[in-house]
Design an enzyme around this catalytic site. Sequence first.
Site, PDB file in Angstrom:
ATOM      1  N   CYS A   1       0.804  -1.224   0.000  1.00 52.29           N
ATOM      2  CA  CYS A   1       0.000   0.000   0.000  1.00 52.29           C
ATOM      3  C   CYS A   1       0.835   1.271   0.000  1.00 52.29           C
ATOM      4  CB  CYS A   1      -0.904   0.002   1.225  1.00 52.29           C
ATOM      5  SG  CYS A   1       0.001  -0.314   2.773  1.00 52.29           S
ATOM      6  N   PRO A   2       1.939   1.354  -0.748  1.00 55.90           N
ATOM      7  CA  PRO A   2       2.780   2.552  -0.670  1.00 55.90           C
ATOM      8  C   PRO A   2       2.070   3.827  -1.089  1.00 55.90           C
ATOM      9  CG  PRO A   2       3.404   1.194  -2.539  1.00 55.90           C
ATOM     10  CD  PRO A   2       2.464   0.376  -1.716  1.00 55.90           C
TER      11      PRO A   2
END
Length: 415
Positions: free
Chosen positions: A153-154
């Site tokens: 989930c950057p």
Amino acid sequence: MKLDERGRAKYRPLKEYNVNKVKKLLLDKIEEEQKAIQNIAAEDIKPKLNYKEDKVNVISLFSGCGGLDLGVELAGLAAVVGEEKSVQAFKNKKDFDAVREESIFHTIYSNDLFKEANESYKLNFPSTFQHELDIRKIKEFPKADLVLGGFPCPGFSGAGPRLIDDERNFLYIHFIRCLLQAKPFAFIAENVKGMLTLGNGEVLNQIIQDFSSAGYHVQFKLVNARDYGVPQLRERVFIIGIRNDIEFEYNFPAPSHGKGNKRLPYVTLKDAIGDLKNNPGEWFEGGYSPMYLSRNRKKKWTEQSFTIQASGRQAPLHPSGPDMVKLEKDHWELPGDESLHRRLSVKEIARIQTFPDWFQFSDGGNMDSSKNNRLNKQYKQIGNAVPINLAKAVAMPIARWAKKNLDSTKQLTLF
């Protein structure tokens, strides 16, 4: 969405989103990812897996060191032997091992690329087949009853650049590919709070739509870990899917802790780590950057910790010593001598993430590496993990349903 103009950062995220443009970008990226699946040199591996017909056989994707997996396993144990017995056994490795096989959940396969996390996983889940490979190169996933995973989930994180076209944000497509091949009766996915608002919510809408198209009734909810017995302020999104042909309506569990007549008190830092004052273990050492000092990093003994991050340098401060003092906006100081303050240790943050003391975290084993570097590999694993108690709470409705149904059907998926 990235701009053509480049500044000090690699990309600058758009501040305002046009829904139609976001939709087009998402669909284009999904199409690119699907084409890439067909073109990669996939690894065709046929692992010999230890299926058990009287268990819910589990696949773990993006498994890390196994926080979500352990919480789910504990839920499966509580469904069989009872809450009190499972909690008591969990405190001691020998006692846990004696009853561990009774859990309704049985993890057969895990996948991750993080070397040290995989080493930790192997130490704590020795019977699970591990696949240390880029998920995009896995040709075929094995059959399973349940799939777990906290996909990367950057670009969703509020602390990150929030780019909706970061290619790592589309690894969830491979989670869905696993669902189509494994055909589990249910899945549990976890992600950060920021995914709710990225692209004015359009990103989440697309993700839910894609999971639903795989043949699942999907729902999601933002939960705070402290409401489920975790001594930490940690908000996370859980996405739960139940296969359309299964007669089971999943309901998210009500908070077990906090204010309310039927709730237990919040678990505090004193409750969690107060007994470690004289034996805290090692912690990350070094100075504090202006970014670190831009906000308060210290909670009181009677409170819950700030969110544990995947970084030793960014670890919250131990509650001992004087409180931080706010000088002005985005500028705090540590009063008195710096020796009065220290970051939480690896052992302490593991407790705050509700890992048991017997859980082992690999530091890579390279004694030529600096202490901080070795410790940071452990901080990263622990900070990336789902708190055990939170994972257990979310999985309990599935565990109870599966226990009831497996008693009569013995098997939910035909292999």
